[in-house]
Scaffold this motif. Structure first.
Motif, PDB file in Angstrom:
ATOM      1  N   PHE A  42      -3.501 -19.488   2.539  1.00 10.46           N
ATOM      2  CA  PHE A  42      -3.382 -20.284   1.315  1.00 10.46           C
ATOM      3  C   PHE A  42      -4.394 -19.795   0.290  1.00 10.46           C
ATOM      4  O   PHE A  42      -5.470 -19.323   0.643  1.00 10.46           O
ATOM      5  N   ASP A  43      -4.017 -19.955  -0.986  1.00  2.00           N
ATOM      6  CA  ASP A  43      -4.895 -19.531  -2.081  1.00  2.00           C
ATOM      7  C   ASP A  43      -5.853 -20.640  -2.512  1.00  2.00           C
ATOM      8  O   ASP A  43      -7.010 -20.367  -2.819  1.00  2.00           O
ATOM      9  N   ASP A  44      -5.354 -21.867  -2.557  1.00  2.00           N
ATOM     10  CA  ASP A  44      -6.214 -22.969  -2.990  1.00  2.00           C
ATOM     11  C   ASP A  44      -6.065 -24.153  -2.033  1.00  2.00           C
ATOM     12  O   ASP A  44      -5.096 -24.272  -1.284  1.00  2.00           O
ATOM     13  N   THR A  46      -5.606 -27.382  -2.682  1.00  2.23           N
ATOM     14  CA  THR A  46      -4.584 -28.381  -3.001  1.00  2.23           C
ATOM     15  C   THR A  46      -3.241 -28.027  -2.374  1.00  2.23           C
ATOM     16  O   THR A  46      -2.607 -28.859  -1.723  1.00  2.23           O
ATOM     17  N   SER A  47      -2.821 -26.791  -2.547  1.00  2.00           N
ATOM     18  CA  SER A  47      -1.530 -26.388  -1.968  1.00  2.00           C
ATOM     19  C   SER A  47      -1.616 -26.364  -0.436  1.00  2.00           C
ATOM     20  O   SER A  47      -0.647 -26.714   0.251  1.00  2.00           O
ATOM     21  N   LYS A  50      -1.434 -30.044   0.723  1.00  2.00           N
ATOM     22  CA  LYS A  50      -0.058 -30.561   0.595  1.00  2.00           C
ATOM     23  C   LYS A  50       0.839 -29.978   1.683  1.00  2.00           C
ATOM     24  O   LYS A  50       1.669 -30.682   2.263  1.00  2.00           O
ATOM     25  N   SER A  51       0.673 -28.706   1.970  1.00  3.78           N
ATOM     26  CA  SER A  51       1.455 -28.071   3.024  1.00  3.78           C
ATOM     27  C   SER A  51       1.126 -28.680   4.390  1.00  3.78           C
ATOM     28  O   SER A  51       2.021 -28.901   5.215  1.00  3.78           O
ATOM     29  N   GLN A  54       2.815 -32.041   4.683  1.00  2.00           N
ATOM     30  CA  GLN A  54       4.241 -31.882   4.955  1.00  2.00           C
ATOM     31  C   GLN A  54       4.483 -31.427   6.395  1.00  2.00           C
ATOM     32  O   GLN A  54       5.462 -31.810   7.016  1.00  2.00           O
TER      33      GLN A  54
END
Length: 145
Positions: A42-44, A46-47, A50-51, A54
């Protein structure tokens, strides 16, 4: 991606916000989420977060996970109490019947067996039975409210 202490604290606070209150379950979920984020590409944050949410079924799934864990633990404890109750009943009845048969045939040791059956009844079976009744009543009360 390496998580900072602030990010881990953020995840921990969110787990509490989503309804995860049990300490051990919260620690386990926190560990799984952090591991998922750190192992992913992941780059950040937040994403990645969220991943991870999920991946675990969304934030609504956490309350279901806690409820299922709670029920599983309490069901396990309930079954243990039931098993102890049945063993206590079996031992007490066995002692009483043995004592009665010994008394009927005038064999030695009849009074000792009867005495142990009454001691087992008074000191073991009755308290176990009362605790079982209390726990069942408490469970019914909490499920109604």
């Amino acid at each position: 991606m390496i998580l900072t202490d602030e990010q881990i604290e953020y995840i921990s606070i969110n787990l509490e916000f989503y309804g995860v209150k049990q300490g051990e379950l919260k620690d386990d979920l926190l560990d799984h989420i952090c591991t998922y984020i750190e192992m992913g590409q992941f780059d950040d944050f937040t994403s990645a977060y969220k991943s991870a949410l999920q991946q675990f079924g969304g934030h609504h799934a956490f309350t279901n996970i806690q409820r299922e864990t709670f029920l599983e633990v309490h069901l396990h404890n309930y079954l243990k109490r039931k098993k102890v109750t049945y063993i206590a009943v079996f031992v007490t009845v066995l002692l009483f019947i043995s004592g009665a048969i010994f008394k009927l045939f005038h064999w030695p040791g009849a009074m000792i067996l009867l005495l142990f059956s009454f001691i087992s009844l008074a000191l073991f079976l009755l308290p176990v039975y009362l605790v079982q009744r209390y726990k069942n009543a408490e469970r019914k009360f909490t499920s109604n409210h």
